[in-house]
Each structure stands twice: as C-alpha cells, then as structure tokens.
Design a protein around this motif. Structure first.
Motif, PDB file in Angstrom:
ATOM      1  N   GLY A  18       4.424   0.204   0.805  1.00 16.06           N
ATOM      2  CA  GLY A  18       5.098   0.445  -0.471  1.00 16.06           C
ATOM      3  C   GLY A  18       6.192   1.464  -0.275  1.00 16.06           C
ATOM      4  N   PHE A  19       6.947   1.746  -1.358  1.00 15.85           N
ATOM      5  CA  PHE A  19       7.826   2.920  -1.422  1.00 15.85           C
ATOM      6  C   PHE A  19       9.145   2.764  -0.673  1.00 15.85           C
ATOM      7  N   ILE A  20       9.235   1.870   0.308  1.00 14.16           N
ATOM      8  CA  ILE A  20      10.439   1.881   1.143  1.00 14.16           C
ATOM      9  C   ILE A  20      11.170   0.539   1.172  1.00 14.16           C
ATOM     10  N   VAL A  30      -0.531  12.539   1.243  1.00 15.09           N
ATOM     11  CA  VAL A  30       0.218  12.527   2.505  1.00 15.09           C
ATOM     12  C   VAL A  30       1.726  12.671   2.278  1.00 15.09           C
ATOM     13  N   THR A  31       2.268  11.980   1.292  1.00 21.76           N
ATOM     14  CA  THR A  31       3.716  12.074   1.051  1.00 21.76           C
ATOM     15  C   THR A  31       4.112  13.518   0.718  1.00 21.76           C
ATOM     16  N   ASN A  32       3.274  14.174  -0.095  1.00 21.88           N
ATOM     17  CA  ASN A  32       3.569  15.578  -0.410  1.00 21.88           C
ATOM     18  C   ASN A  32       3.596  16.425   0.852  1.00 21.88           C
ATOM     19  N   GLY A  81       4.162   8.097   5.687  1.00 22.69           N
ATOM     20  CA  GLY A  81       2.801   7.899   5.180  1.00 22.69           C
ATOM     21  C   GLY A  81       2.447   6.433   4.963  1.00 22.69           C
ATOM     22  N   GLU A  82       3.370   5.682   4.391  1.00 22.74           N
ATOM     23  CA  GLU A  82       3.147   4.254   4.157  1.00 22.74           C
ATOM     24  C   GLU A  82       3.121   3.512   5.487  1.00 22.74           C
ATOM     25  N   ARG A  83       3.934   3.968   6.435  1.00 16.23           N
ATOM     26  CA  ARG A  83       3.991   3.286   7.736  1.00 16.23           C
ATOM     27  C   ARG A  83       2.711   3.529   8.531  1.00 16.23           C
ATOM     28  N   GLY A 103      11.985   6.172  -4.583  1.00 15.09           N
ATOM     29  CA  GLY A 103      11.674   7.286  -5.485  1.00 15.09           C
ATOM     30  C   GLY A 103      10.174   7.533  -5.503  1.00 15.09           C
ATOM     31  N   ARG A 104       9.779   8.776  -5.866  1.00  6.20           N
ATOM     32  CA  ARG A 104       8.367   9.132  -5.863  1.00  6.20           C
ATOM     33  C   ARG A 104       7.574   8.200  -6.770  1.00  6.20           C
ATOM     34  N   GLY A 105       6.412   7.804  -6.305  1.00  5.84           N
ATOM     35  CA  GLY A 105       5.594   6.870  -7.068  1.00  5.84           C
ATOM     36  C   GLY A 105       6.120   5.450  -6.999  1.00  5.84           C
ATOM     37  N   GLY A 106       7.063   5.204  -6.088  1.00  5.00           N
ATOM     38  CA  GLY A 106       7.785   3.931  -6.066  1.00  5.00           C
ATOM     39  C   GLY A 106       7.028   2.722  -5.536  1.00  5.00           C
ATOM     40  N   SER A 107       5.807   2.903  -5.059  1.00  5.94           N
ATOM     41  CA  SER A 107       5.077   1.727  -4.560  1.00  5.94           C
ATOM     42  C   SER A 107       4.767   0.716  -5.661  1.00  5.94           C
ATOM     43  N   ASP A 108       4.631   1.200  -6.899  1.00  7.08           N
ATOM     44  CA  ASP A 108       4.432   0.269  -8.026  1.00  7.08           C
ATOM     45  C   ASP A 108       5.644  -0.659  -8.110  1.00  7.08           C
ATOM     46  N   VAL A 120       0.804  -1.218   0.000  1.00  3.06           N
ATOM     47  CA  VAL A 120       0.000   0.000   0.000  1.00  3.06           C
ATOM     48  C   VAL A 120       0.839   1.269   0.000  1.00  3.06           C
ATOM     49  N   SER A 121       0.294   2.265  -0.687  1.00  2.18           N
ATOM     50  CA  SER A 121       0.881   3.611  -0.678  1.00  2.18           C
ATOM     51  C   SER A 121       0.368   4.356   0.538  1.00  2.18           C
ATOM     52  N   ALA A 122       0.929   5.552   0.737  1.00  2.00           N
ATOM     53  CA  ALA A 122       0.392   6.471   1.739  1.00  2.00           C
ATOM     54  C   ALA A 122      -0.968   6.956   1.248  1.00  2.00           C
ATOM     55  N   MET A 123      -1.825   7.407   2.183  1.00  2.00           N
ATOM     56  CA  MET A 123      -3.085   8.017   1.770  1.00  2.00           C
ATOM     57  C   MET A 123      -2.769   9.178   0.834  1.00  2.00           C
TER      58      MET A 123
END
Ligand code: ADP
Ligand code: ASP
Ligand code: MG
Length: 473
Positions: free
Chosen positions: A196-198, A47-49, A130-132, A210-215, A41-44
């Motif tokens: 995701g993302f981390i 939220v990352t911004n 955000g992801e956490r 990197g931004r958008g990295g949850s994919d 999952v990504s952050a809501m």
C-alpha cells in the motif's frame, strides 16, 4: 462467468505482528479460494512513524541514531518472519529480500545525513520501506497456508504524478499496468500481495500517496482491476457514529453513502483516508470497512446511495491537527482580488482548504488547513501579499493552531429543519464556545470551529443530543 474479484486492504494493526499477519493470511486465503483476491498491505503498525523519525535524525546529521532505528525495525521483522515461516530455505529467501530493503534504507539515511538535507523524494523513499517489508511477510504467510502468493511493489502498478508526499494516480496508465501484471497471476490462482501507500511516476521514481494512503491504494487498484468490491480491514467494527477513542458509546453504522463516508473521512475520521472513495465513485464499486480481529462481524458497507435513516444526523467527526489562517484588515475591502489570490496561492502549494469563512464586511478571510500545510501556506501568502502588506492594504496574515473542526454529517440532514439549532443549543448548554460555522450547500454536513480542548465535550454532547448510540439503522 468472470470470477468475483475482491481487493482487500489490511491496515497497520492488521499486520502488526506475526499473529495478526497469520490472521490476515487466513482472510486472504479464504477470499482467494472463493474467487480472486488482490491484497494491499500497510507497514506493520508504528513502522512508518519510526522510519520518518529515522529520516529526520539523518537530516539532523545523526546517522548513528537513524541506523539504530533501522536495526530495531530489522529485529522486529525478523521476529515476525521466524514465527510465520517454518522452512529455513523459504525464510532465507524472504530474509534476503528484506535485507535488500534495509540496505537501501541505510544508504538513503547515510546520504541524507551527509548532505543534512531531506528532500521530499528521499523522505518518500525512506517512509515507503515499511510496506516493502510487510508485503513479503504477508505473502509468505499466505503461502504457508498452501496457497501460492507473490509480493508485488506498487511501483510496478500505480502510476502517479511527481507530487512527493501526496501523489495523485494517473488512472489510465495504472489500469494498463495493473491489468497486465496482476491478471495473469489471478488466472493462475496466485494471490498478489501489493504494498500500500506507494506508487511511481512514469519515470519510475517512487512516490507516496500521503499518510494513511494505503486505503487509497486499495480503491485505486479496485477501480483499475474492475473489482467487485473493496474491503478495508482494520481494527474497529466499521465506520462508527464517532471516533470510539473519544466517544465511548459510539456504535457501528451498517450502511453509509459514499458522500457521507467521504465527508467523515475529509473531516478527520481516521478510519478512511480522505481520498479513498474518489477512484470507485464512477464504477460504483462498494467499499466495506471490516474488523480483521472480528471477521465474523458484517462491518459497514459504503454504497453510492447509502440507506436513509429517520434522524438525519448519521455520524460526527473532528479534526484536531488544523490551523486557522486569517488574511485581512480594513484595507482589503478595496482589493477585489484578495479572495482569488488567497485561494490560488493555497492551490499552488497544494494546501487542502478544509473550511472557509468570510464575513460580509470583507475585513477578514479565515480558512483552515491541515497543520502540516500551514507553514508553507503562510509563507506563500506572505510572498503573494508582500507588496500589499508593505502598503498596509493587507494588514495581517495570522495563524492559530489551537483549534479543531467538528463536523456533523448525514445526507438526510437536507430538508430536516432544526439540526443546526439543536447542535448549537446543546453546545451552548455545555459551555462550548463556537468560533466559526460552515454548512455546505449540499446540507449533508454542518461543521464548526472550536478550541481544541473542547473536542471531546463537543462530540459527546452532540452524540447525546442526536441519540446516535440508539438511533435506528
Ligand atoms: P488502519 O491502520 O487499519 O488503517 P487507522 O488507525 O488508520 O487503521 O484507522 C482506524 C481507526 O480510526 C480506529 O481505530 C478508530 O480509532 C479511528 N476512527 C476515527 N473515527 C472513526 C469512526 N467514525 N469510525 C471508526 N473508526 C474511527
Ligand atoms: N503506512 C502508511 C502510514 O502509516 C500508510 C498506511 O498505513 O495507510 O501512513
Ligand atoms: Mg489508516
């Protein structure tokens, strides 16, 4: 028989509020019951911004404003928690976990404000909050549906190098960790919900992809877990013939090849992080893009070979946050290593070069990088060529940020004559001035550079020229 394993990634909008999270939990629970499911999952959404904004405020010494941002985020997550989880003791357990994350965030912002320095490492730590926070919420929502679920931080699974802000996975180590941690859960019917993302370095230092990295997280885990498929759930019906925000008549593409999807992602189609397909190519794991708001729709299937269609052109894309860098002057003709030095310098600062153009007179080397990479690239180049600039062998290193790249993509363009001609004719008719052109030898992409203001016109003109709204599927 081995149970069918799906890795499912849910983007920011798919976990944007309590009702979205509830819908996402339904999708996870259904998949987990049918076989195995690892959710990422990504952050809501947004939220990352906000977190990055807090980090920047802290860097500017404004600890109060940073704390205020964290406080708003805390309320947002609390609201979602209250509406998703019915029992107070369960709610308290998750609130406790979220409080620990927020306390860490506050400490990081305070430290940053004190030093007035935001290291890449601290920025990663802050932007990963955000992801956490979203993972425990999603896991709780799945548990509410009567299915056991556990939130897991990807620092336990994905091992990366130490390149903060754009780390690369170390696949063998990632595979070992992921299998050891996730297999036992899956065997017990517990649905893991992974941030995701981390990732983390071998020393355990948190990194981001990197931004958008949850994919990218999803396909890394898909490959590491030998998944049968990866499904990327988002807010559109799949990969469309163009960004629907810019081309109203864009339509969903049912099947597309790895190569085509990668070209689109690389040239800015936000629906996929550019590196998404790298981890799954070798094992040929199919990747689906589907709409979590319309799960009844089939979405787009990305496969090794795709499906050939008559027209050749499959989709269009544009990147706007790019900068044209030019290194040159008449003197560079006599400097045989300018090209080599230019690109080894960009490689050293890990700037991603999106397009290169050099005229045969060798007066100028023009190339395009993401705007976020531009400043450090130019600084590195000025250093590399300091001596040559002083002696006028290299006359200028200049930048232009008011440009965009548009790419026309389709594997079947290879061997279909006239596509470039039609593209540039149509652009000419609509008065779009083309600054530079590139076509890879694979011929699955023609890209051109235009003024950033002309992007919408260029996309709509080209979409119409190739009748993409109506082309056979
Ligand atoms: P998520 O938060 O789920 O990761 P993103 O916002 O990162 O979602 O990506 C989805 C968005 O990508 C869509 O809402 C759409 O506006 C944009 N997009 C750009 N190009 C395309 C395309 N060719 N096909 C589909 N969506 C696209
Ligand atoms: N939350 C991260 C971002 O906004 C990662 C992602 O959503 O894919 O960049
Ligand atoms: Mg995304």
């Amino acid at each position: 028989m081995k149970a069918r394993l799906q890795v499912m990634k849910f983007g920011g909008t798919s976990v944007g509020d309590a009702s979205c999270i509830a819908r996402t939990a339904q999708i996870i629970a259904k998949a987990a019951k049918e076989g195995g499911c690892v959710a990422v999952v990504s952050a809501m959404s947004g939220v990352t911004n906000r977190l990055i904004e807090a980090a920047k405020k802290a860097e500017a010494g404004d600890a109060r404003e940073a704390a205020a941002i964290l406080d708003t985020l805390r309320q947002q997550h609390e609201t979602a928690l209250t509406s998703l989880v019915q029992q107070e003791d369960e709610r308290a357990r998750i609130r406790q976990r979220m409080e620990e994350v927020f306390a860490e965030g506050r400490r990081l912002c305070e430290g940053t404000a004190l030093l007035r320095e935001l290291t890449p490492r601290a920025l990663d730590a802050i932007s990963s909050l955000g992801e956490r926070l979203s993972a425990p919420l999603v896991a709780a929502a799945v548990s509410e549906l009567g299915l056991q679920s556990e939130a897991i931080e990807a620092t336990e699974l994905i091992v990366t190098d130490a390149f903060h802000g754009g780390a690369e996975p170390r696949m063998e180590l990632t595979r070992a960790k992921s299998q050891t941690r996730l297999r036992p859960l899956l065997e017990k019917g517990i649905a893991p919900v992974v941030t995701g993302f981390i990732g983390a370095t071998t020393e355990g230092q948190l990194t981001t992809l990197g931004r958008g990295g949850s994919d990218y997280s999803a396909t890394i885990l898909g490959a590491a877990m030998d998944a049968d498929e990866v499904i990327i759930w988002t807010d559109v019906d799949g990969v469309l013939t163009a960004d629907p925000r810019l081309v109203a008549e864009a339509r969903t593409i049912p099947v597309i090849s790895y190569r085509e999807a990668a070209e689109l992602a690389y040239f800015g189609a936000k629906v996929l992080h550019p590196k998404t397909l790298n981890p799954v190519v070798q094992a040929a794991i199919p990747v689906w893009i589907r709409n979590s708001f319309a799960p009844e729709k089939p979405g787009t299937k990305i496969t090794p070979e795709g499906r050939s269609i008559g027209g050749g052109v499959k989709a269009l894309t544009a990147i706007r946050d790019v900068t044209l860098i030019s290194v040159g002057g008449p003197g560079i003709v006599g400097l045989p290593d300018v090209v080599g030095r230019t690109f080894s310098t960009t490689a050293e600062v890990r700037a991603n070069v999106l397009l290169i153009s050099q005229s045969s007179s060798q007066n100028d080397i023009c190339f395009i990088v993401s705007t976020v990479d531009a400043q450090r690239t130019v600084e590195a180049l000025r250093k590399e060529f300091a001596h040559d600039l002083a002696h006028h062998k290299v006359e200028h290193i200049t930048v232009d940020s008011n440009i965009a790249i548009v790419a026309v993509v389709g594997e079947n363009m290879r061997g279909t004559p006239g596509i470039a001609g039609r593209t540039f004719n149509a652009l000419g008719r609509d008065n779009v001035n083309v600054i530079a052109i590139a076509q890879g030898s694979s011929e699955s992409n023609i890209s051109f550079v235009i003024d950033v203001k002309a992007v919408k016109t260029a996309l709509n003109t080209t979409h119409r020229e190739f009748a993409l709204a109506a082309s056979p599927t």
